[in-house]
Scaffold this active site. Structure first.
Site, short mmCIF file in Angstrom:
data_model
loop_
_atom_site.label_atom_id
_atom_site.label_comp_id
_atom_site.label_asym_id
_atom_site.label_seq_id
_atom_site.Cartn_x
_atom_site.Cartn_y
_atom_site.Cartn_z
N ASP A 61 0.82 -1.20 0.00
CA ASP A 61 0.00 0.00 0.00
C ASP A 61 0.86 1.26 0.00
O ASP A 61 0.47 2.29 -0.56
CB ASP A 61 -0.93 0.00 1.22
CG ASP A 61 -2.11 -0.95 1.04
OD1 ASP A 61 -2.29 -1.49 -0.07
OD2 ASP A 61 -2.85 -1.16 2.02
N GLY A 62 2.03 1.20 0.62
CA GLY A 62 2.92 2.35 0.61
C GLY A 62 3.36 2.72 -0.80
O GLY A 62 3.45 3.91 -1.15
N HIS A 163 -7.14 17.81 25.16
CA HIS A 163 -5.69 17.66 25.06
C HIS A 163 -5.46 16.25 24.53
O HIS A 163 -5.94 15.26 25.10
CB HIS A 163 -5.03 17.83 26.43
CG HIS A 163 -3.54 17.88 26.35
ND1 HIS A 163 -2.85 19.03 26.00
CD2 HIS A 163 -2.59 16.93 26.57
CE1 HIS A 163 -1.55 18.79 26.01
NE2 HIS A 163 -1.37 17.53 26.35
N ALA A 177 -6.47 2.16 7.88
CA ALA A 177 -5.05 2.37 8.12
C ALA A 177 -4.83 3.01 9.49
O ALA A 177 -5.21 2.44 10.52
CB ALA A 177 -4.46 3.21 6.99
#
Length: 270
Positions: A61-62, A163, A177
Site C-alpha cells: 500500500d505504501g 488535550h 489504516a
C-alpha cells in the site's frame, strides 16, 4: 497507448514482474527510474506519467500511495506484494493477464474506472499534497505530557476541545489504516464520508463520520510545536497557536480495472 510502471524500491520480485509486463503488453511501457536502472533501461520520473493511459503500481500500500501522489491524474492499477493490500486488488500471479486485459479495455473505451476521495489540509504556511488515506494533526511527540490542545469545529460548530496526541481526518480508503489503529471505524468503500478520530485524548469524543462536503477547522495550542501530515509522509511544522482546515480535495485518485475484494482484505487484519 502509454503505460507507466512504478515498482517497490529494493524489491527484486517487483522488478521481475515489471519486466514480465513489458514483454506482454501491447503498449509503450515506461518504468520509474530505479526500476529501469535495475533492468538496464532508460526510465522516467513518476511525475512524467501523469498523462499516461495507465500506471501500474507494484508493491504494498505504501508503493500505491507513492504512485498516486507522484503520478497524480493517471488511472492506477495496483499489484499487491504486501501483507494486506487495501489499495492493490491484484495478486502477483494474476497481474500479467489482468493488466493486459485492462490495457485492451482502455484502448477499446470499455475500461471500468473508480474514484477514491482524498482530503486536503489548508492554512497559512501549509503546502501539502492531497491525502488518499488521511490528514493527521500531531503534537510534538506521543505520550503523557507531550500532546497538544486541539479544538475541532465542524462547519463552525464545536465538536471537541481536548488535550490529545493528535487528530486524524480519514477517507473511507484510509479508514483501515492509521484511523483504525487509533480506534476509528472501518468504512466500506461504497460509503461516502470522512472520519474524524482523536488520538489518546483526555475526555475524548467518539469517532465521528461526517458528510464529505463538510469543512473541519482545527486549532492547536499549548505546545511548542505541532505538525500536519498527509498520508504519513509529507509534513509541515506548525507553531501553536495555529489554525488549519481539512476538507475533501477537489480531485480524487482514479483507479482502473478490477475492484478490490474488500472483505478478503479485511480478513487479513490481525
Amino acid at each position: 497507448m502509454h503505460v507507466g510502471v512504478v515498482a517497490q524500491r529494493g524489491n527484486d520480485r517487483a522488478v521481475r514482474l515489471a519486466a514480465d509486463l513489458d514483454s506482454l503488453l501491447d503498449a509503450t511501457v515506461r518504468f520509474d527510474t530505479e526500476t529501469a536502472s535495475a533492468l538496464d533501461r532508460d526510465g522516467v520520473e513518476p511525475s512524467a506519467m501523469c498523462e499516461y493511459d495507465l500506471v501500474v503500481s507494484i508493491g504494498g500500500d505504501g508503493t500505491f500511495l507513492y504512485t498516486a501522489r507522484t503520478t497524480d491524474g493517471a488511472p492506477i492499477l495496483g499489484v499487491n506484494l504486501g501483507e494486506v493490500g487495501f489499495l492493490n486488488p491484484l495478486a502477483p500471479e494474476e497481474a500479467p493477464a489482468v493488466v493486459a486485459e485492462t490495457v485492451a479495455a482502455i484502448r477499446a473505451g470499455e475500461a471500468s474506472y473508480r474514484e477514491l476521495r482524498r482530503v486536503q489540509a489548508a492554512g497559512e504556511g501549509i503546502d501539502l499534497p492531497p491525502a488518499l488515506n488521511e490528514v493527521s494533526v500531531l503534537g510534538p511527540q506521543r505520550g503523557h505530557g507531550h500532546g497538544v490542545d486541539i479544538e475541532v469545529r465542524l462547519d463552525g460548530e464545536t465538536y471537541s476541545e481536548a488535550h490529545a496526541d493528535g487528530l486524524i481526518v480519514a477517507t473511507p480508503t484510509g479508514s483501515s489504516a492509521y484511523n483504525l489503529s487509533e480506534g476509528g471505524p472501518v468504512v466500506h468503500p461504497r460509503a461516502d464520508g470522512l472520519v474524524v478520530t482523536e488520538m489518546a485524548a483526555d475526555g475524548a469524543m467518539p469517532p465521528l463520520v461526517i458528510d464529505p462536503s463538510d469543512e473541519i477547522s482545527v486549532r492547536v495550542s499549548n505546545a511548542e510545536t505541532a505538525y500536519v501530515v498527509a498520508d504519513g509522509r509529507s509534513r509541515v511544522k506548525l507553531e501553536p497557536p495555529a489554525e488549519l482546515t481539512v476538507q475533501t480535495a477537489r480531485t480524487p485518485t482514479r483507479t482502473v480495472g478490477p475492484a478490490l475484494d474488500f472483505f478478503a482484505a479485511l480478513e487479513k487484519l490481525e
